[in-house]
Design an enzyme around this catalytic site. Structure first.
Site: not given
Ligand code: TA6
Length: 278
Positions: A149, A253
């Protein structure tokens, strides 16, 4: 508080370093000639419990919401083991290996034995990620998602362009998960963006990252690419993210998320990524 003191630094000299927090084996800094390449929110929480808001959280065994545990799984909120201390190789590159095995906490959500290894190699202008997932069970098959991520630091996200997504289908989480096809040659960000691009090519280039340079992403066994920026409203709704920070980050990502990996007993899965400052 264990998390605060649990960082490992790979130092290649020339102000080129990579810092990993054992909480989630989260890469929290990658400096190339003293230029930070990763975004970490000023509001990020380092309490050894919450996922770190920024850097490169390690998403496993679930991407997104999960019936059995927290969003994006447990790997990013679990303390990893430093399997091999940072070591300088004859090439001058520096390598370290982290690992995570099932434990009481992980089994409380996901009753499978597993072993994750995460090898990081810091090169002059590159950071290499080699991931191994092993199923040591004699008879249990398990399935999982995997994703890095990555939060890239950028001077102005509105000036960034991402290549390698033209023609790809994507799930748009800003439009109730509806599917679309990307018509643009390069993807730009000018609003809340949260997309899972499927079956993407092995390479993407992001323009206008730190000091106007380009960032090259090469990925192997990661068929998907997630692109995210919370923009104004979602930034306000996210407690560990500053209201004014959204222009200075872009998440691109590498993942295996739109279909799960099925891992048979006694078998292993490997995936890798290379980030390169161009
Ligand atoms: O990777 C994108 C995502 O899945 C978005 O939907 C957003 O929720 C982001 O990740 C952040 O997620 P988190 O659980 O770290 O707040």
């Amino acid at each position: 508080m264990a998390a605060a003191t649990s960082v490992v630094v790979l130092d290649r000299g020339n102000n080129t370093t990579c810092t990993i927090n054992l909480h989630g084996a989260t890469v929290v800094s990658w400096r190339v000639n003293n230029q930070e390449q990763l975004f970490v929110s000023k509001q990020a929480v380092f309490d050894g419990k919450k996922a770190i808001r920024g850097g490169i959280p390690f998403v496993f065994p679930q991407f997104g919401e999960w019936n059995y545990g927290p969003q994006h799984g447990f790997a990013r909120i679990t303390r990893w083991h430093l399997e091999k201390n940072p070591e300088r190789m004859p090439s001058g590159d520096v390598e370290a290996i982290f690992s995570l095995m099932d434990n009481e906490f992980t089994r409380s959500m996901w009753s499978y034995p597993f072993r994750l290894t995460y090898r990081l190699i810091l090169r002059e202008k590159e950071l290499h990620f080699n991931i191994g997932i092993y199923n040591p069970s004699k008879d249990l098959t398990f399935s999982f998602n995997l994703l890095l991520h990555t939060y890239f630091k950028v001077p102005d996200v509105r000036r960034c362009q991402i290549t390698g997504l033209h023609g790809c289908t994507f799930i748009d989480k800003t439009r109730d998960g509806a599917m679309f096809q990307e018509a643009r040659d390069v993807v730009t960000i000018g609003e809340w963006t949260d997309r899972i691009y499927q079956n993407t090519p092995q390479e993407h280039i992001i323009t206008n990252v730190v000091s106007g340079r380009k960032m090259r992403i090469q990925k192997y066994n990661f068929p998907d690419t997630v692109v995210w920026n919370p923009w104004i409203e979602k930034a306000k709704e996210t407690p560990d993210f500053g209201d004014d920070e959204y222009p200075n980050m872009i998440c691109v990502e590498s993942g295996h998320v739109s279909s799960p990996v099925i891992l048979l007993p006694g078998t292993a899965f490997e995936a890798s990524q290379i980030l390169q400052v161009m």
